[in-house]
Design a protein around this motif. Sequence first.
Motif, short mmCIF file in Angstrom:
data_model
loop_
_atom_site.label_atom_id
_atom_site.label_comp_id
_atom_site.label_asym_id
_atom_site.label_seq_id
_atom_site.Cartn_x
_atom_site.Cartn_y
_atom_site.Cartn_z
N TRP A 127 -45.25 85.86 -39.55
CA TRP A 127 -45.54 84.72 -40.02
C TRP A 127 -46.04 84.19 -39.63
O TRP A 127 -46.24 82.77 -40.63
CB TRP A 127 -43.37 84.24 -40.23
N GLY A 128 -46.87 83.28 -38.69
CA GLY A 128 -47.48 82.69 -37.66
C GLY A 128 -48.98 82.71 -38.61
O GLY A 128 -49.28 81.42 -39.34
N LEU A 129 -49.68 83.93 -39.15
CA LEU A 129 -50.87 83.94 -39.56
C LEU A 129 -50.54 84.11 -41.33
O LEU A 129 -50.94 82.58 -41.93
CB LEU A 129 -50.83 85.31 -39.64
N LEU A 138 -39.36 89.70 -41.75
CA LEU A 138 -39.29 88.23 -41.25
C LEU A 138 -39.33 88.51 -39.62
O LEU A 138 -38.96 89.31 -39.40
CB LEU A 138 -37.68 88.33 -42.24
N PRO A 139 -38.90 87.59 -39.27
CA PRO A 139 -38.94 86.91 -37.91
C PRO A 139 -37.72 87.56 -37.47
O PRO A 139 -36.58 88.02 -38.12
CB PRO A 139 -38.99 85.51 -38.04
N ARG A 140 -37.26 87.61 -36.32
CA ARG A 140 -36.07 88.40 -35.82
C ARG A 140 -34.80 87.48 -35.70
O ARG A 140 -34.16 87.95 -36.28
CB ARG A 140 -36.27 88.64 -34.21
N TRP A 141 -35.03 85.99 -35.31
CA TRP A 141 -33.94 85.22 -36.17
C TRP A 141 -33.53 84.67 -37.55
O TRP A 141 -32.41 84.81 -38.06
CB TRP A 141 -34.80 83.45 -34.81
N LEU A 142 -34.70 84.51 -37.93
CA LEU A 142 -34.15 84.80 -39.45
C LEU A 142 -33.35 86.28 -39.66
O LEU A 142 -32.45 86.00 -41.00
CB LEU A 142 -35.26 84.82 -40.32
N GLU A 143 -33.70 86.81 -40.04
CA GLU A 143 -33.41 88.90 -39.73
C GLU A 143 -31.83 88.92 -38.86
O GLU A 143 -30.72 88.87 -39.74
CB GLU A 143 -34.07 89.56 -39.05
N LYS A 144 -31.64 88.11 -38.40
CA LYS A 144 -30.11 87.82 -37.39
C LYS A 144 -29.60 87.58 -38.32
O LYS A 144 -28.08 87.76 -38.86
CB LYS A 144 -30.20 87.61 -35.84
N ALA A 145 -29.74 86.23 -39.06
CA ALA A 145 -29.12 85.52 -39.60
C ALA A 145 -29.08 85.25 -40.93
O ALA A 145 -27.81 85.62 -41.49
CB ALA A 145 -29.75 83.77 -39.71
N LEU A 146 -29.88 86.42 -41.81
CA LEU A 146 -29.66 86.66 -42.79
C LEU A 146 -28.83 88.22 -42.74
O LEU A 146 -28.16 88.29 -43.98
CB LEU A 146 -30.94 87.18 -43.42
N LEU A 185 -40.87 77.29 -48.06
CA LEU A 185 -41.04 78.16 -48.86
C LEU A 185 -41.16 79.36 -48.65
O LEU A 185 -40.82 79.80 -48.55
CB LEU A 185 -42.51 77.78 -49.60
N HIS A 186 -41.26 80.03 -46.99
CA HIS A 186 -40.98 80.90 -46.65
C HIS A 186 -39.39 80.73 -46.73
O HIS A 186 -39.13 82.03 -46.65
CB HIS A 186 -41.89 81.41 -44.94
N LEU A 187 -38.72 80.02 -46.05
CA LEU A 187 -37.55 80.53 -45.85
C LEU A 187 -36.97 80.46 -46.91
O LEU A 187 -36.25 81.25 -47.63
CB LEU A 187 -37.14 79.06 -45.47
N LEU A 188 -36.88 79.29 -48.43
CA LEU A 188 -36.30 79.83 -48.84
C LEU A 188 -37.38 80.89 -50.56
O LEU A 188 -35.96 81.77 -50.80
CB LEU A 188 -36.59 79.09 -50.47
N TYR A 189 -37.97 81.61 -50.27
CA TYR A 189 -38.15 82.91 -50.49
C TYR A 189 -38.17 83.42 -49.89
O TYR A 189 -37.45 85.14 -50.97
CB TYR A 189 -39.77 83.09 -50.65
N SER A 190 -37.65 84.14 -48.60
CA SER A 190 -37.29 85.11 -47.98
C SER A 190 -35.73 85.77 -47.88
O SER A 190 -35.45 86.60 -48.35
CB SER A 190 -37.65 84.73 -46.65
#
Length: 277
Positions: A171-173, A269-277, A250-255
């Motif tokens: 996600w950083g790049l 996905l990042p780990r924190w977002l993957e855990k949240a989803l 946009l990254h958050l919404l599309y994910s």
Amino acid sequence: MNILQIHNLKPRFPLYFPNCPPSLPLRPTFKIFTVSRIETPFDNKKEDEEEEDEERNLATNIAELEDLAPEGVVYQSTLRLVECSMFAAVTGLVYFLSNSLSIENYFGCFFSLPIVISSLRWGVAGGRKTMVATAMLLFVLSGPVKALTYLLTHGLVGFTMGSLWRMGANWGLSIFLCTIARATGAVGYVLTTSFLIRENIFALITINIHASLTFIFSAAGINTVPSMSFIYALFGILVVLNSGFFVFLLHLLYSVFLTRLGMKDLLRLPRWLEKAL
């Protein structure tokens, strides 16, 4: 002699051959000469060629059936063409209607989504085809200005994001490069608009920023006037920050949206977002 018995007399030898001895009755014999039938020679090469032709035809039929299978080359190419065309048609129609009804701000975050989905499903080429097809459709419907506006504000961001996600970039790049694409598109949009209306919009923006900062400094008791170089730098920083926040959202919404569609395996996905989803 009885005349009625004359017809029963049988000669012991033929009348037409008086020299033939009576003990050897003449029996004509005929020699039968048999001629062998001409048959075609047995040709192994022709048989081999016929077998090879049959095998080749069978292999061709099997290959055609395999191509028409759900995982075949022809089926996949057709499905890619249909999906990219439908995405381009829907995006172009929604963009055209939103511009006509002046509700672009409410749907602006979804204009790049079809390009991202095409890139994830069919590779970078699929995303590029969707973007180009949408631009060509808008060119026909609304003219070159709307098509160029779509490319600069939404097409470049969607293509960059979809390509990076397809290649598995973090996600950083992805956010960094998409921010550059968004900022470049915004600057290009301002330049295009300036050319069309015959007015230097950059000069108007920088003059307004300069006037606002001068008023703020005067109200705060700071007796200084900002230079134009500082104004230009500040303008660039604001554009990059605005683009960065927009791309992050946009990254958050599309994910979230793609995860709900069942495409989580294609995302990194990042780990924190993957855990949240």
